[in-house]
Write a protein that holds these residues in place. Sequence first.
Motif, PDB file in Angstrom:
ATOM      1  N   ASN A  58     -47.802   3.918  27.502  1.00  0.00           N
ATOM      2  CA  ASN A  58     -46.740   4.325  28.416  1.00  0.00           C
ATOM      3  C   ASN A  58     -46.666   3.455  29.673  1.00  0.00           C
ATOM      4  O   ASN A  58     -45.860   3.711  30.554  1.00  0.00           O
ATOM      5  N   VAL A  59     -47.490   2.436  29.757  1.00  0.00           N
ATOM      6  CA  VAL A  59     -47.534   1.570  30.936  1.00  0.00           C
ATOM      7  C   VAL A  59     -46.549   0.419  30.761  1.00  0.00           C
ATOM      8  O   VAL A  59     -46.551  -0.258  29.735  1.00  0.00           O
ATOM      9  N   LEU A  60     -45.704   0.217  31.778  1.00  0.00           N
ATOM     10  CA  LEU A  60     -44.802  -0.928  31.786  1.00  0.00           C
ATOM     11  C   LEU A  60     -45.491  -2.156  32.365  1.00  0.00           C
ATOM     12  O   LEU A  60     -45.399  -3.244  31.819  1.00  0.00           O
ATOM     13  N   ARG A  61     -46.191  -1.937  33.501  1.00  0.00           N
ATOM     14  CA  ARG A  61     -46.854  -3.066  34.150  1.00  0.00           C
ATOM     15  C   ARG A  61     -47.891  -2.592  35.145  1.00  0.00           C
ATOM     16  O   ARG A  61     -47.890  -1.431  35.560  1.00  0.00           O
ATOM     17  N   PHE A  62     -48.775  -3.511  35.518  1.00  0.00           N
ATOM     18  CA  PHE A  62     -49.745  -3.345  36.597  1.00  0.00           C
ATOM     19  C   PHE A  62     -49.377  -4.398  37.630  1.00  0.00           C
ATOM     20  O   PHE A  62     -49.142  -5.555  37.265  1.00  0.00           O
ATOM     21  N   TYR A  63     -49.325  -4.023  38.898  1.00  0.00           N
ATOM     22  CA  TYR A  63     -49.016  -5.019  39.913  1.00  0.00           C
ATOM     23  C   TYR A  63     -49.722  -4.705  41.221  1.00  0.00           C
ATOM     24  O   TYR A  63     -50.055  -3.564  41.509  1.00  0.00           O
ATOM     25  N   ALA A  64     -49.949  -5.767  41.986  1.00  0.00           N
ATOM     26  CA  ALA A  64     -50.603  -5.628  43.282  1.00  0.00           C
ATOM     27  C   ALA A  64     -49.540  -5.370  44.340  1.00  0.00           C
ATOM     28  O   ALA A  64     -48.489  -6.010  44.348  1.00  0.00           O
ATOM     29  N   GLU A  65     -49.843  -4.413  45.200  1.00  0.00           N
ATOM     30  CA  GLU A  65     -48.961  -4.088  46.319  1.00  0.00           C
ATOM     31  C   GLU A  65     -49.861  -3.938  47.535  1.00  0.00           C
ATOM     32  O   GLU A  65     -50.548  -2.925  47.672  1.00  0.00           O
ATOM     33  N   GLY A  66     -49.892  -4.965  48.367  1.00  0.00           N
ATOM     34  CA  GLY A  66     -50.852  -4.978  49.466  1.00  0.00           C
ATOM     35  C   GLY A  66     -52.250  -5.074  48.892  1.00  0.00           C
ATOM     36  O   GLY A  66     -52.539  -5.922  48.065  1.00  0.00           O
ATOM     37  N   ARG A  68     -53.594  -2.618  47.138  1.00  0.00           N
ATOM     38  CA  ARG A  68     -53.663  -1.645  46.049  1.00  0.00           C
ATOM     39  C   ARG A  68     -53.132  -2.214  44.743  1.00  0.00           C
ATOM     40  O   ARG A  68     -52.299  -3.113  44.742  1.00  0.00           O
ATOM     41  N   VAL A  69     -53.614  -1.652  43.630  1.00  0.00           N
ATOM     42  CA  VAL A  69     -53.074  -1.987  42.325  1.00  0.00           C
ATOM     43  C   VAL A  69     -52.323  -0.753  41.834  1.00  0.00           C
ATOM     44  O   VAL A  69     -52.853   0.353  41.838  1.00  0.00           O
ATOM     45  N   ILE A  70     -51.087  -0.971  41.429  1.00  0.00           N
ATOM     46  CA  ILE A  70     -50.201   0.096  40.987  1.00  0.00           C
ATOM     47  C   ILE A  70     -49.965  -0.045  39.490  1.00  0.00           C
ATOM     48  O   ILE A  70     -49.783  -1.145  38.979  1.00  0.00           O
ATOM     49  N   VAL A  71     -49.969   1.090  38.798  1.00  0.00           N
ATOM     50  CA  VAL A  71     -49.608   1.153  37.389  1.00  0.00           C
ATOM     51  C   VAL A  71     -48.214   1.754  37.339  1.00  0.00           C
ATOM     52  O   VAL A  71     -48.011   2.880  37.783  1.00  0.00           O
ATOM     53  N   GLN A  72     -47.258   0.998  36.830  1.00  0.00           N
ATOM     54  CA  GLN A  72     -45.913   1.531  36.679  1.00  0.00           C
ATOM     55  C   GLN A  72     -45.776   2.070  35.269  1.00  0.00           C
ATOM     56  O   GLN A  72     -45.791   1.319  34.300  1.00  0.00           O
ATOM     57  N   GLY A  73     -45.674   3.396  35.183  1.00  0.00           N
ATOM     58  CA  GLY A  73     -45.481   4.043  33.904  1.00  0.00           C
ATOM     59  C   GLY A  73     -44.003   4.213  33.616  1.00  0.00           C
ATOM     60  O   GLY A  73     -43.150   3.803  34.397  1.00  0.00           O
ATOM     61  N   ILE A  74     -43.695   4.853  32.514  1.00  0.00           N
ATOM     62  CA  ILE A  74     -42.309   5.074  32.130  1.00  0.00           C
ATOM     63  C   ILE A  74     -41.609   6.004  33.114  1.00  0.00           C
ATOM     64  O   ILE A  74     -40.468   5.785  33.485  1.00  0.00           O
ATOM     65  N   ARG A  94     -53.287  -8.451  23.102  1.00  0.00           N
ATOM     66  CA  ARG A  94     -52.140  -8.377  22.201  1.00  0.00           C
ATOM     67  C   ARG A  94     -51.056  -7.469  22.764  1.00  0.00           C
ATOM     68  O   ARG A  94     -49.935  -7.470  22.274  1.00  0.00           O
ATOM     69  N   GLN A  95     -51.389  -6.684  23.779  1.00  0.00           N
ATOM     70  CA  GLN A  95     -50.431  -5.753  24.364  1.00  0.00           C
ATOM     71  C   GLN A  95     -50.080  -6.105  25.816  1.00  0.00           C
ATOM     72  O   GLN A  95     -48.974  -5.827  26.258  1.00  0.00           O
ATOM     73  N   PHE A  96     -50.998  -6.700  26.554  1.00  0.00           N
ATOM     74  CA  PHE A  96     -50.773  -6.988  27.967  1.00  0.00           C
ATOM     75  C   PHE A  96     -50.994  -8.463  28.254  1.00  0.00           C
ATOM     76  O   PHE A  96     -51.898  -9.078  27.690  1.00  0.00           O
ATOM     77  N   ILE A  97     -50.172  -9.008  29.149  1.00  0.00           N
ATOM     78  CA  ILE A  97     -50.302 -10.412  29.517  1.00  0.00           C
ATOM     79  C   ILE A  97     -50.124 -10.569  31.025  1.00  0.00           C
ATOM     80  O   ILE A  97     -49.273  -9.917  31.624  1.00  0.00           O
ATOM     81  N   ARG A  98     -50.933 -11.423  31.591  1.00  0.00           N
ATOM     82  CA  ARG A  98     -50.837 -11.734  33.020  1.00  0.00           C
ATOM     83  C   ARG A  98     -49.685 -12.709  33.189  1.00  0.00           C
ATOM     84  O   ARG A  98     -49.689 -13.779  32.582  1.00  0.00           O
ATOM     85  N   ILE A  99     -48.692 -12.349  33.999  1.00  0.00           N
ATOM     86  CA  ILE A  99     -47.546 -13.240  34.191  1.00  0.00           C
ATOM     87  C   ILE A  99     -47.561 -13.909  35.560  1.00  0.00           C
ATOM     88  O   ILE A  99     -46.799 -14.841  35.792  1.00  0.00           O
ATOM     89  N   SER A 100     -48.395 -13.413  36.457  1.00  0.00           N
ATOM     90  CA  SER A 100     -48.520 -14.032  37.780  1.00  0.00           C
ATOM     91  C   SER A 100     -49.837 -13.581  38.400  1.00  0.00           C
ATOM     92  O   SER A 100     -50.541 -12.739  37.845  1.00  0.00           O
ATOM     93  N   LYS A 101     -50.114 -14.109  39.560  1.00  0.00           N
ATOM     94  CA  LYS A 101     -51.344 -13.748  40.266  1.00  0.00           C
ATOM     95  C   LYS A 101     -51.390 -12.253  40.570  1.00  0.00           C
ATOM     96  O   LYS A 101     -52.451 -11.648  40.633  1.00  0.00           O
ATOM     97  N   GLU A 103     -49.499  -9.720  38.833  1.00  0.00           N
ATOM     98  CA  GLU A 103     -48.862  -8.820  37.867  1.00  0.00           C
ATOM     99  C   GLU A 103     -49.300  -9.050  36.419  1.00  0.00           C
ATOM    100  O   GLU A 103     -49.460 -10.174  35.966  1.00  0.00           O
ATOM    101  N   ILE A 104     -49.452  -7.926  35.719  1.00  0.00           N
ATOM    102  CA  ILE A 104     -49.730  -7.901  34.279  1.00  0.00           C
ATOM    103  C   ILE A 104     -48.656  -7.012  33.658  1.00  0.00           C
ATOM    104  O   ILE A 104     -48.408  -5.917  34.153  1.00  0.00           O
ATOM    105  N   VAL A 105     -48.012  -7.467  32.580  1.00  0.00           N
ATOM    106  CA  VAL A 105     -46.970  -6.654  31.950  1.00  0.00           C
ATOM    107  C   VAL A 105     -47.361  -6.281  30.523  1.00  0.00           C
ATOM    108  O   VAL A 105     -48.134  -6.970  29.866  1.00  0.00           O
ATOM    109  N   ASN A 106     -46.781  -5.176  30.068  1.00  0.00           N
ATOM    110  CA  ASN A 106     -46.951  -4.715  28.699  1.00  0.00           C
ATOM    111  C   ASN A 106     -45.937  -5.471  27.842  1.00  0.00           C
ATOM    112  O   ASN A 106     -44.727  -5.297  28.013  1.00  0.00           O
ATOM    113  N   ILE A 107     -46.414  -6.298  26.956  1.00  0.00           N
ATOM    114  CA  ILE A 107     -45.555  -7.121  26.113  1.00  0.00           C
ATOM    115  C   ILE A 107     -44.580  -6.255  25.315  1.00  0.00           C
ATOM    116  O   ILE A 107     -43.424  -6.615  25.124  1.00  0.00           O
TER     117      ILE A 107
END
Length: 154
Positions: A58-66, A68-74, A94-101, A103-107
């Motif tokens: 159910n996770v769309l992405r993980f990202y840094a905000e300040g 903190r690390v935030i998990v963006q769910g559906i 196979r499910q998650f990929i780092r796209i930037s320093k 952020e990690i997104v759910n493929i």
Amino acid sequence: MRIKKCIDKRFSEIEIHVCNQEYNQQVKDLMKELDGVVNGVIHGTDSRGDKCVVELHNVLRFYAEGQRVIVQGITESYRVSEKLYELESKLDERQFIRISKSEIVNIRKIRKLDISHTGTIKVILEDGTETYTSRRNVSKLKEVLGIGQRGEKR
């Protein structure tokens, strides 16, 4: 801490035993880690401060905000205590990929890619969230998604 394996035909499935003389913080932390690995979940805190279990599918992405690390769910976002590099090492590549320093997104939650931006790729997730790859991670994203030289998915 010792790790022991036992291969025996009497086991029909994998069993994990955590043994110690007391239930302490180290045992709690290990159990939490194992739960995440085995059951595909991560522990977070919602906007009300309640502890939650978030299923990784159910996770769309993980990202840094300040700091903190935030998990963006559906449906909601959660704070997690892990750093992005710790999550990256634990998550299924196979499910998650780092796209930037930051952020990690759910493929599996990528709806669309816009490759028209010079040097980066605009990633549009299922809920409409738009984010960008860093130049450093463009080739890795293309490789994982099987995108050819002309930007078409194979």
